[in-house]
Design a protein around this motif. Sequence first.
Motif, mmCIF file in Angstrom:
data_model
loop_
_atom_site.group_PDB
_atom_site.id
_atom_site.type_symbol
_atom_site.label_atom_id
_atom_site.label_comp_id
_atom_site.label_asym_id
_atom_site.label_seq_id
_atom_site.Cartn_x
_atom_site.Cartn_y
_atom_site.Cartn_z
ATOM 1 N N THR A 142 0.874 -1.170 0.000
ATOM 2 C CA THR A 142 0.000 0.000 0.000
ATOM 3 C C THR A 142 0.911 1.219 0.000
ATOM 4 O OG1 THR A 142 -1.732 -1.132 1.263
ATOM 5 C CG2 THR A 142 -1.773 1.270 1.257
ATOM 6 N N LEU A 184 -0.264 -3.890 -5.881
ATOM 7 C CA LEU A 184 -0.656 -2.772 -5.032
ATOM 8 C C LEU A 184 -2.057 -3.019 -4.479
ATOM 9 C CD1 LEU A 184 0.564 0.258 -7.200
ATOM 10 C CD2 LEU A 184 1.786 -0.951 -5.381
ATOM 11 N N GLY A 197 -3.415 3.025 -5.701
ATOM 12 C CA GLY A 197 -2.589 2.829 -6.875
ATOM 13 C C GLY A 197 -1.434 3.817 -6.904
ATOM 14 N N PHE A 227 -3.365 -4.349 -9.342
ATOM 15 C CA PHE A 227 -3.956 -3.552 -8.266
ATOM 16 C C PHE A 227 -5.259 -4.181 -7.817
ATOM 17 C CE2 PHE A 227 -7.262 -0.526 -7.101
ATOM 18 C CZ PHE A 227 -6.675 0.134 -6.034
ATOM 19 N N THR A 250 -6.544 -4.688 -12.856
ATOM 20 C CA THR A 250 -7.030 -3.625 -11.972
ATOM 21 C C THR A 250 -8.396 -4.054 -11.460
ATOM 22 O OG1 THR A 250 -5.842 -1.896 -13.168
ATOM 23 C CG2 THR A 250 -7.691 -1.205 -11.789
#
Length: 355
Positions: free
Chosen positions: A128, A149, A153, A161, A332
């Motif tokens: 993070t 992540l 982002g 992500f 994502t």
Amino acid sequence: MMRAGARVTLKTIAESLGVSVKTVSRALAGKDSVGEELRARIRAEADRLGYVPNSMARSLVSGAAMTVGMVITHPANPFYASLISAVEERCRANGYSLLLMVTEEDLETEREAAEALLRWGVDGAVATPVQQGAEHWQRLRDSGVPIVLVNRGLEGFDSDFVGVDHERGTYEAVSHLLGTGATSIHLLEEDVPFSSAADRRAGFHRALTEHNIAVQDDTVTLVPPSTDERRALPWDPAAAYRCAQQLVSRLEPGAAVVTGSDYFALGLYRALAEKGIDVPAHVSVIGHGDLPFAAYLQPTLASVRPPADEIGARAAELLLERIQGSTAPPATIYLPPELKIRASAGGDRNEPRGK
């Protein structure tokens, strides 16, 4: 006779059974060159002696550290506590240890963490970021370490992500309050430069715009981070209380407040109680985080619950796929939060606690 307290090694097992160390190693690794009967004998003896594989030695042979690094901001935040548990569970189930590092939102500490992960040769990392630069993460990834992540982002950093759809969560909270007849809506939010807070503000504005309600200058109240020498806590109820003392003077009967954190709702509850303003008869409240205390406040606090466990699990699964060689385009993934309606926002005042 083996000395008490001595570590059981492959040589210990080999000497006990009268076979070579190489045979024991192959048997425990599941190699086909060792017969089933002998392999069973070796494994049984390893269990009897209490043999534990040496992960460092194994990593030297395989070229893999069997370790995943995890870099987070605030371990005291229950969201991250759940996230850590979910990542660790998935990693452990696949034979990986988890190396945890904490930044407390400090860029230099984050850089040091990324450099440490590079030196230690981790197989992958879940992070993070503090969202103040990607160079150190790029250097880590260029060394061959895959990175996923979570929650935030990084602009210009094309990586897997997994995060919360904060915009949707706040949008649904505001829409619910307007649907119950709220005459005005306010947002009590973190004054921090992070995408999560910005996304919640975006959801707040979208909901009001779709209902043809103008966003006034005093509609959004920003709570400054509370800092000390040890940590930065953007979700401090004391700071929210001080801001809420000014906010409550502007709240007319029928108003509603959405807070960016359940901790902020604690501060707001106190400010409202001191003015004799009843929740929800005069003002409705929805928090964010659905922390354990939310269902035990009086009245019980409605809240937006982020799917921390699912985020951690998905992030770990993506990372393990990368470690195993996946070359799929970066994913994502925004997971929707759940709006938990309780007494503070029109739910049943007599509902069972913990619901």
